[in-house]
Design a protein around this motif. Structure first.
Motif, PDB file in Angstrom:
ATOM      1  N   UNK A 193      -4.404 -27.889  12.127  1.00 46.17           N
ATOM      2  CA  UNK A 193      -3.473 -27.289  11.157  1.00 46.17           C
ATOM      3  C   UNK A 193      -3.871 -25.838  10.960  1.00 46.17           C
ATOM      4  N   UNK A 194      -2.930 -24.923  11.141  1.00 40.97           N
ATOM      5  CA  UNK A 194      -3.173 -23.490  10.935  1.00 40.97           C
ATOM      6  C   UNK A 194      -2.278 -23.016   9.799  1.00 40.97           C
ATOM      7  N   UNK A 195      -2.864 -22.339   8.821  1.00 46.12           N
ATOM      8  CA  UNK A 195      -2.099 -21.759   7.712  1.00 46.12           C
ATOM      9  C   UNK A 195      -2.291 -20.254   7.710  1.00 46.12           C
ATOM     10  N   UNK A 196      -1.194 -19.507   7.719  1.00 47.58           N
ATOM     11  CA  UNK A 196      -1.268 -18.048   7.670  1.00 47.58           C
ATOM     12  C   UNK A 196      -0.539 -17.556   6.431  1.00 47.58           C
ATOM     13  N   UNK A 197      -0.999 -16.430   5.895  1.00 51.62           N
ATOM     14  CA  UNK A 197      -0.367 -15.800   4.737  1.00 51.62           C
ATOM     15  C   UNK A 197       0.374 -14.561   5.206  1.00 51.62           C
ATOM     16  N   UNK A 198       1.671 -14.541   5.007  1.00 49.57           N
ATOM     17  CA  UNK A 198       2.474 -13.423   5.503  1.00 49.57           C
ATOM     18  C   UNK A 198       2.103 -12.098   4.837  1.00 49.57           C
ATOM     19  N   UNK A 199       1.554 -12.159   3.611  1.00 49.34           N
ATOM     20  CA  UNK A 199       1.179 -10.938   2.899  1.00 49.34           C
ATOM     21  C   UNK A 199      -0.322 -10.634   3.006  1.00 49.34           C
ATOM     22  N   UNK A 200      -0.977 -11.253   3.956  1.00 52.05           N
ATOM     23  CA  UNK A 200      -2.402 -11.029   4.189  1.00 52.05           C
ATOM     24  C   UNK A 200      -2.640  -9.552   4.517  1.00 52.05           C
ATOM     25  N   UNK A 201      -3.593  -8.917   3.803  1.00 54.35           N
ATOM     26  CA  UNK A 201      -3.924  -7.520   4.059  1.00 54.35           C
ATOM     27  C   UNK A 201      -5.171  -7.364   4.941  1.00 54.35           C
ATOM     28  N   UNK A 202      -5.793  -8.470   5.309  1.00 51.89           N
ATOM     29  CA  UNK A 202      -7.042  -8.419   6.060  1.00 51.89           C
ATOM     30  C   UNK A 202      -6.831  -8.780   7.521  1.00 51.89           C
ATOM     31  N   UNK A 203      -6.199  -9.910   7.770  1.00 49.53           N
ATOM     32  CA  UNK A 203      -5.964 -10.333   9.151  1.00 49.53           C
ATOM     33  C   UNK A 203      -4.464 -10.403   9.415  1.00 49.53           C
ATOM     34  N   UNK A 204      -4.122 -10.226  10.669  1.00 49.95           N
ATOM     35  CA  UNK A 204      -2.723 -10.268  11.087  1.00 49.95           C
ATOM     36  C   UNK A 204      -2.292 -11.728  11.206  1.00 49.95           C
ATOM     37  N   UNK A 205      -1.282 -12.158  10.447  1.00 47.63           N
ATOM     38  CA  UNK A 205      -0.848 -13.564  10.550  1.00 47.63           C
ATOM     39  C   UNK A 205      -0.369 -13.931  11.948  1.00 47.63           C
ATOM     40  N   UNK A 206       0.031 -12.945  12.741  1.00 43.24           N
ATOM     41  CA  UNK A 206       0.434 -13.256  14.121  1.00 43.24           C
ATOM     42  C   UNK A 206      -0.748 -13.760  14.946  1.00 43.24           C
ATOM     43  N   UNK A 207      -1.951 -13.463  14.483  1.00 42.43           N
ATOM     44  CA  UNK A 207      -3.129 -14.001  15.160  1.00 42.43           C
ATOM     45  C   UNK A 207      -3.185 -15.516  15.084  1.00 42.43           C
ATOM     46  N   UNK A 208      -2.665 -16.077  13.989  1.00 47.01           N
ATOM     47  CA  UNK A 208      -2.614 -17.521  13.873  1.00 47.01           C
ATOM     48  C   UNK A 208      -1.685 -18.140  14.899  1.00 47.01           C
ATOM     49  N   UNK A 209      -0.562 -17.471  15.153  1.00 42.57           N
ATOM     50  CA  UNK A 209       0.375 -17.954  16.169  1.00 42.57           C
ATOM     51  C   UNK A 209      -0.225 -17.823  17.561  1.00 42.57           C
TER      52      UNK A 209
END
Length: 266
Positions: A193-209
């Motif tokens: 299970x991968x959870x990404x935060x679209x408003x993350x200011x630290x890591x790019x949520x596209x990295x989760x994809x």
């Protein structure tokens, strides 16, 4: 930092266990709400304090990525004897979790990866990533100051333990773990299970994809995109949703061995 607040914790009892790993410059405080939710579902939960964290910036001078990896391995070893063992990680902790699952596929039955730090966010951090591979950045700017953490909820942010800075040399270790996770993801053979935060200011949520695409041997990969809150997902606005999703996912894996394919999605 308040060492009582940032210390390791163990919660719950049960035949199944979950190792929960915090991120770079963070502490078990960041992931405790997720641990509490898993414990309430009948799991034993262990969250170690990674070496160099939870006290002073200077403590990070004497550690490297190998110390963090070895502590994660040690904590996983201590969970031998449980029926099934899962690993959850936040940010850099998610990278460590990928490494554990790749190196010990028979022992890790499932992963929960929150805001995996596969890619930094922003052009500035991409430059820093490249510079961190050389001693140049350390010579020019040996320390990075911190005055806050990436949480949107002001009430929670006000209670957050914040490390006041870190040696820039440790960014090289984070980059090493990024590269290692990207390489080893193909060897992960458990549900993820991968959870990404679209408003993350630290890591790019596209990295989760990107990480999801690299998990080619996993029997199922579920990705959820959280619209509220920032990087420290377990403590932020969508933390309760992460906890529900993680509990449901791992409970299903416990009972049936995998996640229902028709339930997977973004």
């Amino acid at each position: 930092m308040d060492e009582e607040k940032t210390g390791a914790f163990e919660l719950g009892r049960g035949p199944d266990a979950c190792l929960v790993l915090h991120g770079f410059t963070g502490s078990p405080w960041d992931v405790r709400p997720l641990g509490e939710a898993l414990a309430a579902r009948g799991m034993r939960v262990v969250a170690p304090l990674l070496p160099g964290h939870g006290a002073t910036p200077q403590a990070l001078l004497g550690v490297t990525w190998r110390d963090w990896r070895d502590e994660a391995r040690r904590a996983l070893d201590l969970l031998r004897g449980h029926r099934q063992v899962f690993v959850a990680g936040l940010s850099m902790g998610a990278l460590l979790a990928v490494g554990l699952a790749a190196d010990a596929p028979a022992r890790v039955r499932g992963l929960v990866l929150a805001a995996p730090a596969l890619r930094f966010r922003g052009a500035r951090m991409q430059v820093i990533r490249q510079l961190s591979r050389t001693p140049l950045l350390e010579w020019v700017h040996p320390w990075v100051a911190k005055s806050s953490t990436d949480i949107s909820d002001p009430a929670i942010l006000a209670t957050a333990p914040i490390l006041s800075g870190f040696p820039v040399a440790r960014l090289r270790d984070v980059v090493t773990l990024q590269d290692a996770a990207a390489r080893s993801a193909a060897r992960v053979r458990c549900p993820v299970l991968i959870a990404v935060a679209e408003q993350d200011h630290v890591v790019d949520p596209r990295g989760g994809l990107e990480l999801a695409r690299r998990l080619k041997a996993s029997p199922c990969v579920r990705v959820i995109s959280l619209q509220r809150g920032f990087h420290i997902i377990p403590r932020d606005t969508d933390g309760p949703r992460l906890a529900r999703e993680a509990c449901d996912f791992l409970t299903h894996v416990c009972n049936f061995g995998e996640w229902e394919p028709q339930s997977a999605g973004t």
